[in-house]
Design a protein around this motif. Structure first.
Motif, PDB file in Angstrom:
ATOM      1  N   ARG A   7     -68.723 -29.787  43.583  1.00 28.84           N
ATOM      2  CA  ARG A   7     -69.454 -28.583  43.986  1.00 28.84           C
ATOM      3  C   ARG A   7     -70.363 -28.099  42.853  1.00 28.84           C
ATOM      4  N   ARG A   8     -69.860 -28.095  41.627  1.00 33.88           N
ATOM      5  CA  ARG A   8     -70.654 -27.619  40.489  1.00 33.88           C
ATOM      6  C   ARG A   8     -71.826 -28.542  40.194  1.00 33.88           C
ATOM      7  N   VAL A   9     -71.593 -29.849  40.283  1.00 30.66           N
ATOM      8  CA  VAL A   9     -72.668 -30.805  40.031  1.00 30.66           C
ATOM      9  C   VAL A   9     -73.755 -30.680  41.088  1.00 30.66           C
ATOM     10  N   ALA A  43     -57.497 -24.771  32.401  1.00 31.16           N
ATOM     11  CA  ALA A  43     -56.963 -25.540  33.522  1.00 31.16           C
ATOM     12  C   ALA A  43     -57.993 -26.601  33.893  1.00 31.16           C
ATOM     13  N   GLN A  44     -57.525 -27.793  34.170  1.00 31.35           N
ATOM     14  CA  GLN A  44     -58.428 -28.879  34.531  1.00 31.35           C
ATOM     15  C   GLN A  44     -58.963 -28.644  35.937  1.00 31.35           C
ATOM     16  N   PRO A  45     -60.297 -28.704  36.103  1.00 25.20           N
ATOM     17  CA  PRO A  45     -60.862 -28.472  37.430  1.00 25.20           C
ATOM     18  C   PRO A  45     -60.507 -29.616  38.378  1.00 25.20           C
ATOM     19  N   THR A  46     -60.481 -29.296  39.639  1.00 29.99           N
ATOM     20  CA  THR A  46     -60.212 -30.326  40.641  1.00 29.99           C
ATOM     21  C   THR A  46     -61.473 -31.137  40.879  1.00 29.99           C
ATOM     22  N   LEU A  47     -61.318 -32.259  41.537  1.00 29.58           N
ATOM     23  CA  LEU A  47     -62.457 -33.101  41.866  1.00 29.58           C
ATOM     24  C   LEU A  47     -63.445 -32.345  42.753  1.00 29.58           C
TER      25      LEU A  47
END
Length: 185
Positions: free
Chosen positions: A176-178, A167-171
């Motif tokens: 948050r991950r970056v 599934a493509q992650p949301t913006l």
């Protein structure tokens, strides 16, 4: 080939007739190949395959190894378009082996670009990407294959970044991950 499909097809059909009349077997093979490409581009894969097989038979008979590589490549693309990966692999592999036997780097590259998408299932996306990147940056890659190689490369990169099953992650998730990566320092 001409840009207008109807005009291109008419010109190649005329060329085919003339070559048949004068006994030019190589000309017949080339006209059949061109007609096969036009049919492929029009989505008429079954008919395209027949034209390419007829072209291949003539090239085999007259000993045109380079022309056979072109036919194998077009056959591979054609059957791949209808989802027959195993048959496509066979055609690309035959083309590649023939290109190796005549020591033609441009023809080897053509076959590698064609077979690259199939390497994903037979090896890995990373190997397919490596093969495509080497082909893409090789000086012997023809201009017309450069666009095809770039399209394959882009598709493979997208498969690495976002696998088709994921599934493509949301913006928000990406942000948050970056930002979480910065907290490690």
């Amino acid at each position: 080939m001409l840009k207008k499909p109807a005009a291109a097809r008419a010109a190649d059909e005329e060329s085919l007739i003339i070559c048949q009349q004068v006994g030019d077997r190589l000309g017949v093979a080339r006209a059949l190949n061109n007609l096969g490409i036009e049919l492929y581009m029009g989505g008429q894969y079954g008919e395209a395959e027949r034209y390419h097989l007829d072209s291949l038979d003539i090239k085999r008979t007259i000993g045109d190894d380079g022309g056979m590589v072109h036919s194998y490549h077009q056959l591979g693309r054609t059957v791949l378009a209808v989802g027959d990966g195993d048959q496509a692999w066979d055609y690309f592999e035959r083309g590649l082996k023939t290109a190796v036997s005549i020591q033609s780097a441009p023809l080897m590259l053509m076959c590698l670009v064609g077979i690259a998408p199939l390497l994903v299932t037979r090896s890995s996306v990373l190997f397919a990407l490596t093969v495509t990147a080497v082909a893409l940056h090789h000086p012997a890659l023809s201009h017309y294959l450069r666009a095809e190689a770039q399209a394959v490369y882009t598709q493979l990169v997208e498969e690495i970044v976002i696998p088709p099953s994921a599934a493509q992650p949301t913006l928000d998730e990406l942000v948050r991950r970056v930002l979480a990566l910065g907290q490690c320092s």
